[in-house]
Motif scaffolding. Structure first.
Motif, mmCIF file in Angstrom:
data_model
loop_
_atom_site.group_PDB
_atom_site.id
_atom_site.type_symbol
_atom_site.label_atom_id
_atom_site.label_comp_id
_atom_site.label_asym_id
_atom_site.label_seq_id
_atom_site.Cartn_x
_atom_site.Cartn_y
_atom_site.Cartn_z
ATOM 1 N N ILE A 275 -7.909 10.740 20.547
ATOM 2 C CA ILE A 275 -7.806 11.654 19.403
ATOM 3 C C ILE A 275 -6.890 12.825 19.736
ATOM 4 O O ILE A 275 -6.005 13.189 18.950
ATOM 5 C CB ILE A 275 -9.203 12.151 18.977
ATOM 6 C CG1 ILE A 275 -9.963 11.035 18.255
ATOM 7 C CG2 ILE A 275 -9.108 13.387 18.084
ATOM 8 C CD1 ILE A 275 -11.435 11.337 18.028
ATOM 9 N N PHE A 276 -7.090 13.408 20.905
ATOM 10 C CA PHE A 276 -6.257 14.550 21.307
ATOM 11 C C PHE A 276 -4.794 14.128 21.456
ATOM 12 O O PHE A 276 -3.889 14.820 20.968
ATOM 13 C CB PHE A 276 -6.766 15.144 22.616
ATOM 14 C CG PHE A 276 -5.965 16.327 23.083
ATOM 15 C CD1 PHE A 276 -6.211 17.599 22.574
ATOM 16 C CD2 PHE A 276 -4.964 16.170 24.034
ATOM 17 C CE1 PHE A 276 -5.458 18.688 22.987
ATOM 18 C CE2 PHE A 276 -4.210 17.247 24.454
ATOM 19 C CZ PHE A 276 -4.463 18.515 23.929
ATOM 20 N N GLU B 148 -16.551 6.770 24.762
ATOM 21 C CA GLU B 148 -16.423 8.004 23.978
ATOM 22 C C GLU B 148 -15.345 8.900 24.572
ATOM 23 O O GLU B 148 -14.575 9.529 23.842
ATOM 24 C CB GLU B 148 -17.768 8.738 23.930
ATOM 25 C CG GLU B 148 -18.813 8.062 23.055
ATOM 26 C CD GLU B 148 -20.156 8.769 23.117
ATOM 27 O OE1 GLU B 148 -20.411 9.453 24.138
ATOM 28 O OE2 GLU B 148 -20.944 8.629 22.168
ATOM 29 N N GLY B 149 -15.302 8.950 25.901
ATOM 30 C CA GLY B 149 -14.266 9.734 26.563
ATOM 31 C C GLY B 149 -12.873 9.225 26.234
ATOM 32 O O GLY B 149 -11.952 10.014 25.991
ATOM 33 N N ILE B 150 -12.715 7.891 26.202
ATOM 34 C CA ILE B 150 -11.426 7.298 25.861
ATOM 35 C C ILE B 150 -11.045 7.635 24.422
ATOM 36 O O ILE B 150 -9.907 8.020 24.129
ATOM 37 C CB ILE B 150 -11.460 5.771 26.073
ATOM 38 C CG1 ILE B 150 -11.448 5.451 27.574
ATOM 39 C CG2 ILE B 150 -10.278 5.086 25.385
ATOM 40 C CD1 ILE B 150 -11.597 3.991 27.894
ATOM 41 N N GLY C 253 -12.192 19.808 16.706
ATOM 42 C CA GLY C 253 -11.677 20.837 17.611
ATOM 43 C C GLY C 253 -10.525 20.331 18.450
ATOM 44 O O GLY C 253 -9.575 21.082 18.743
ATOM 45 N N LEU C 254 -10.571 19.054 18.844
ATOM 46 C CA LEU C 254 -9.478 18.477 19.630
ATOM 47 C C LEU C 254 -8.192 18.414 18.811
ATOM 48 O O LEU C 254 -7.100 18.680 19.327
ATOM 49 C CB LEU C 254 -9.870 17.075 20.120
ATOM 50 C CG LEU C 254 -10.930 17.025 21.204
ATOM 51 C CD1 LEU C 254 -11.378 15.587 21.446
ATOM 52 C CD2 LEU C 254 -10.410 17.636 22.507
ATOM 53 N N TRP D 111 -15.348 10.282 12.329
ATOM 54 C CA TRP D 111 -15.067 11.704 12.516
ATOM 55 C C TRP D 111 -15.966 12.633 11.709
ATOM 56 O O TRP D 111 -15.973 13.837 11.945
ATOM 57 C CB TRP D 111 -13.610 12.005 12.177
ATOM 58 C CG TRP D 111 -13.147 11.516 10.839
ATOM 59 C CD1 TRP D 111 -12.554 10.311 10.570
ATOM 60 C CD2 TRP D 111 -13.230 12.201 9.590
ATOM 61 N NE1 TRP D 111 -12.260 10.213 9.235
ATOM 62 C CE2 TRP D 111 -12.660 11.369 8.595
ATOM 63 C CE3 TRP D 111 -13.721 13.456 9.211
ATOM 64 C CZ2 TRP D 111 -12.573 11.726 7.262
ATOM 65 C CZ3 TRP D 111 -13.641 13.822 7.869
ATOM 66 C CH2 TRP D 111 -13.074 12.962 6.918
ATOM 67 N N VAL D 112 -16.746 12.097 10.777
ATOM 68 C CA VAL D 112 -17.600 12.952 9.947
ATOM 69 C C VAL D 112 -18.682 13.600 10.809
ATOM 70 O O VAL D 112 -19.353 12.929 11.598
ATOM 71 C CB VAL D 112 -18.229 12.140 8.802
ATOM 72 C CG1 VAL D 112 -19.256 12.978 8.040
ATOM 73 C CG2 VAL D 112 -17.146 11.653 7.846
ATOM 74 N N ASN D 113 -18.829 14.907 10.688
ATOM 75 C CA ASN D 113 -19.812 15.702 11.433
ATOM 76 C C ASN D 113 -19.513 15.807 12.929
ATOM 77 O O ASN D 113 -20.368 16.255 13.697
ATOM 78 C CB ASN D 113 -21.237 15.154 11.253
ATOM 79 C CG ASN D 113 -21.724 15.268 9.821
ATOM 80 O OD1 ASN D 113 -21.374 16.211 9.108
ATOM 81 N ND2 ASN D 113 -22.530 14.311 9.392
ATOM 82 N N ASP D 114 -18.326 15.402 13.344
ATOM 83 C CA ASP D 114 -17.961 15.460 14.760
ATOM 84 C C ASP D 114 -17.061 16.674 14.997
ATOM 85 O O ASP D 114 -15.841 16.593 14.862
ATOM 86 C CB ASP D 114 -17.252 14.167 15.171
ATOM 87 C CG ASP D 114 -17.064 14.054 16.673
ATOM 88 O OD1 ASP D 114 -17.166 15.090 17.363
ATOM 89 O OD2 ASP D 114 -16.834 12.941 17.161
#
Length: 200
Positions: free
Chosen positions: A12-13, A5-7, A67-68, A59-62
């Protein structure tokens, strides 16, 4: 939050920043930058999730992921530098994003029962299709299709090596790190040395 998840969040950022930088090279306004950043960050993962049957898509509901993307666009908006430096930054952020999204796409696919061969394909799609969509929005020939750049090929090589290391029993975190480093390294090397696939 686990490692994968961190990756994915880091990817994404990075890809959102890549999209925002691309939008700046085309002199878009901040809304246009948001659109391109969103497409770059989410496009590949959305197509992957639709193909492997994940509902809802990643990405839905995330709100963290959203925000990133917004944060990346705002950071690029606030940073001012010359265009040549932006082009160099764009290339390196894109290369890092490719590595992260390939590894993340493979692991997400395997987690949903996709076999290893197709997980490699899903990893490559996760990494490259967002950029393809963004390039089409910007009216460019997608990097995925350009002669003279190992783009999807770099992802595929790193993905196959990652699967082989996984089967060999290499420690999980180390395998992910090696996958990312290989993809980034091939991308940079092919760009600098003009290594490319033969024409059809």
């Amino acid at each position: 939050m686990n490692l994968i998840e961190g990756i994915l969040y880091t990817g994404i950022f990075v890809f959102a920043a890549t999209g925002a930088l691309k939008a700046r090279t085309h002199q878009m306004d901040i809304f246009g930058a948001m659109v391109v950043a969103f497409a770059t960050a989410y496009g590949g993962g959305t197509i992957r999730d639709l193909l492997i049957g994940v509902r809802p898509v990643n990405w839905v509901n995330d709100y963290l992921a959203l925000g990133l993307v917004v944060s990346a666009v705002l950071i690029i908006f606030l940073l001012k530098t010359n265009l040549a430096r932006f082009r160099r930054t764009l290339f390196f952020t894109d290369a890092i994003g490719l590595g992260m999204f390939t590894a993340g796409g493979i692991e997400r696919s395997l987690a949903y029962g996709i076999n290893e061969g197709y997980a490699v394909i899903m990893g490559v799609m996760s990494a490259t299709f967002g950029g393809l969509i963004a390039d089409m929005i910007c009216g460019e020939v997608p990097n995925l299709l350009k002669k003279g750049e190992l783009y999807a090929t770099a992802c595929a090589i790193g993905a196959v090596i990652y699967i082989l290391l996984k089967k060999a029993g290499l420690e999980y975190n180390l395998g992910l790190f090696i996958c990312v480093v290989i993809i980034v390294g091939i991308r940079i090397f092919s760009k600098r040395k003009r290594v490319h696939l033969p024409e059809i």
